[in-house]
Design a protein around this motif. Structure first.
Motif, PDB file in Angstrom:
ATOM      1  N   ASN A 250       0.808  -1.232   0.000  1.00 60.70           N
ATOM      2  CA  ASN A 250       0.000   0.000   0.000  1.00 60.70           C
ATOM      3  C   ASN A 250       0.834   1.271   0.000  1.00 60.70           C
ATOM      4  O   ASN A 250       0.293   2.358  -0.212  1.00 60.70           O
TER       5      ASN A 250
ATOM      6  N   SER B 122      -8.002  11.499   5.443  1.00 56.06           N
ATOM      7  CA  SER B 122      -8.184  10.695   4.227  1.00 56.06           C
ATOM      8  C   SER B 122      -8.690   9.279   4.457  1.00 56.06           C
ATOM      9  O   SER B 122      -8.332   8.627   5.441  1.00 56.06           O
ATOM     10  N   ASP B 123      -9.484   8.813   3.482  1.00 59.51           N
ATOM     11  CA  ASP B 123      -9.870   7.397   3.424  1.00 59.51           C
ATOM     12  C   ASP B 123      -8.659   6.586   2.975  1.00 59.51           C
ATOM     13  O   ASP B 123      -7.755   7.105   2.321  1.00 59.51           O
TER      14      ASP B 123
ATOM     15  N   LEU C 136      -7.019   4.447   0.562  1.00 55.69           N
ATOM     16  CA  LEU C 136      -7.209   4.164  -0.869  1.00 55.69           C
ATOM     17  C   LEU C 136      -5.880   3.752  -1.490  1.00 55.69           C
ATOM     18  O   LEU C 136      -4.812   4.106  -0.986  1.00 55.69           O
TER      19      LEU C 136
ATOM     20  N   GLU D 164      -5.535  -4.679   0.022  1.00 53.80           N
ATOM     21  CA  GLU D 164      -6.534  -4.361  -0.998  1.00 53.80           C
ATOM     22  C   GLU D 164      -7.964  -4.502  -0.480  1.00 53.80           C
ATOM     23  O   GLU D 164      -8.821  -3.681  -0.806  1.00 53.80           O
TER      24      GLU D 164
ATOM     25  N   PHE E  10      -9.315  -1.297   1.237  1.00 56.29           N
ATOM     26  CA  PHE E  10      -9.446   0.000   0.562  1.00 56.29           C
ATOM     27  C   PHE E  10     -10.917   0.420   0.473  1.00 56.29           C
ATOM     28  O   PHE E  10     -11.790  -0.409   0.233  1.00 56.29           O
ATOM     29  N   GLY E  11     -11.148   1.728   0.649  1.00 60.97           N
ATOM     30  CA  GLY E  11     -12.511   2.241   0.532  1.00 60.97           C
ATOM     31  C   GLY E  11     -12.805   3.230   1.635  1.00 60.97           C
ATOM     32  O   GLY E  11     -11.934   3.577   2.431  1.00 60.97           O
ATOM     33  N   PRO E  12     -14.062   3.708   1.685  1.00 61.44           N
ATOM     34  CA  PRO E  12     -14.403   4.794   2.620  1.00 61.44           C
ATOM     35  C   PRO E  12     -14.590   4.348   4.074  1.00 61.44           C
ATOM     36  O   PRO E  12     -14.808   5.191   4.936  1.00 61.44           O
TER      37      PRO E  12
ATOM     38  N   TRP F  47      -4.320   2.067   9.070  1.00 64.99           N
ATOM     39  CA  TRP F  47      -5.713   2.417   8.823  1.00 64.99           C
ATOM     40  C   TRP F  47      -6.590   1.792   9.887  1.00 64.99           C
ATOM     41  O   TRP F  47      -6.254   0.750  10.440  1.00 64.99           O
TER      42      TRP F  47
END
Ligand SMILES: [Fe+2]
Length: 441
Positions: free
Chosen positions: A200, A373-374, A376, A391, A394-396, A420
């Motif tokens: 990432n 930030s999300d 991503l 992977e 990933f996303g909101p 995250w």
């Protein structure tokens, strides 16, 4: 970390990183009795004994089987320690290895890995090139060591971790400006060169970031207490709609582990010890929604992830991105509060030697920092070595945290490192700093 070019130096570096991680794992699991290892201290966390065998199981999977081509040692236990198969809340009900067996399994795997390391050539493909997969496993264990430290923080009962000395306060804090200017323009975000960087963090790519101001230090407990006493938790307009909903539902009124003392002053519990909240320390154990509301109250906002990384890495003098705020050298105890050395963040403004070119301090170490930030993928992202590493997250749903905390190890923390979590999470060692656009100055 700086990766050695020759195989024998690389072998030694890998062995050191693996041993460091194991020493920490042992320290975090030997200070409590077997009942405490098996118990679930919070539905958010695994029992410590699960982490212990999971770390060993991942090491066996990736190194002994993946690199060494060995047969599984105990194939029947693989599903128990697959993090995707069993959510944390369900793990105590699994037929987990008891503490003694879990320790024995971890020791046996490690012994075989060190034998394998003596013979591996680092030339048989991307998994072993520059020792990547060994680095991934050292980082993985250190990340679980951080998770286990969070379990200790959630654990009820007295102090079991040996007290670590706090950092000395720096001499020049009173002279620090409240915010620093980060100039506008493009910079290289992420990396294509850092050998142990995870998927990432890749690839390095140019991002245009307009000029902005960033807090010189993380937001302190004293500043956060002002937000509370000014009614910050009662003012709906300061919160995002989802944040206000969560604030109501969870009845948030202060950071996790804070409570009012008899005379009205704030107390907080840290690793089994209740003490007055230290005003000069960065605030910790606030969720993203609380950080976002505080920033709005202060007339500011959270920095984007790109802003954070530019402040931490971009050197206007050379025009290039550094590995760390202070340069390219690996973190030393003079640069940053990492590696569970102090078991607490240092006062805001500490670590002048770790300052970024902008003058911002403590971007690495002390507390993880929520960004706006999300989580991503970067342009050109390729999942490696497996989709479930990044992977699938990933996303909101997840917000990015940057910079590492006192609880994180240097092997699992760099200027490009991305963490995250859900915006409601408070048990992690996270704080934040705020920003504003420069054109509003
Ligand atoms: Fe894991």
């Amino acid at each position: 970390m700086t990766i050695a070019a020759d195989a024998s130096t690389l072998r030694n570096e890998i062995a050191t990183r693996l041993v460091n991680a194991r020493t920490r794992t042992e320290g975090l699991t030997e200070c409590v009795d077997d009942a405490d290892l098996i118990r679930q201290h919070s539905p958010l966390m695994s029992p410590l004994v699960w982490d212990l065998a999971h770390v060993a199981n991942q090491e066996e999977l990736w190194l002994l089987r993946g690199v060494g081509g060995r047969e599984p040692m105990h194939p029947e236990i693989d599903p128990l320690y697959d993090a995707f198969e069993h959510p944390r809340a369900d793990r105590p009900s699994l037929p987990l290895l008891p503490p003694q067996q879990a320790r024995g399994y971890a020791r046996e795997v490690r012994g075989r890995v060190l034998d394998l390391l003596d013979r591996v050539s680092f030339t048989t493909g991307p998994l072993v090139e520059s020792g990547f997969v060994f680095g991934m496993i050292a980082q993985h264990e250190q990340q679980h060591d951080e998770t286990m430290l969070a379990t200790h923080q959630l654990r009820k009962g007295g102090q079991v971790l040996s007290a670590a000395p706090p950092d000395p306060a720096p001499a020049d804090v009173l002279g620090l400006r409240a915010e620093v200017l980060v100039p506008g323009g493009t910079f290289t975000m992420g990396t294509s060169a850092e050998p142990w960087a995870l998927d990432n963090e890749r690839p390095g790519h140019l991002v245009d970031v307009p000029a902005f101001y960033l807090d010189t230090t993380p937001v302190t407990n004293a500043a956060y207490a002002e937000f509370i006493s000014d009614g910050g938790y009662q003012e709906q307009r300061l919160w995002s709609p989802a944040g206000w909903q969560y604030r109501q539902k969870a009845n948030l009124t202060a950071p996790l582990f804070w409570e009012r003392g008899g005379s009205g002053q704030w107390l907080r519990r840290r690793f089994g010890v209740t003490e007055p909240v230290p005003p000069a320390e960065p605030v910790m154990h606030v969720c993203w929604y609380e950080a976002d509301a505080y920033a709005r109250w202060a007339g500011r906002r959270l920095p984007s992830e790109a802003e954070w990384e530019k402040a931490a890495r971009f050197d206007p003098a050379s025009g290039r991105s550094r590995r760390y705020p202070w340069g390219d050298a690996d973190p030393s105890p003079a640069h940053a509060n990492l590696g569970q050395r102090h078991l607490q963040p240092a006062q805001a403004g500490s670590y002048p030697m770790g300052a970024a070119p902008s003058g911002a301090r403590q971007l690495i170490g002390d507390v993880w920092e929520w960004t706006a930030s999300d989580f991503l993928p970067y342009p050109g992202f390729v999942a490696y070595p497996y989709r479930e590493y990044s992977e699938v997250f990933f996303g909101p749903d997840y917000k990015v945290l940057r910079g590492g905390a006192f609880s994180a190890d240097a092997v699992a923390c760099r200027g490009t490192f991305r963490n995250w979590d859900f915006p409601i999470r408070r048990q992690i060692f996270a704080g934040f700093r705020t920003a504003r656009d420069a054109e509003l100055a």
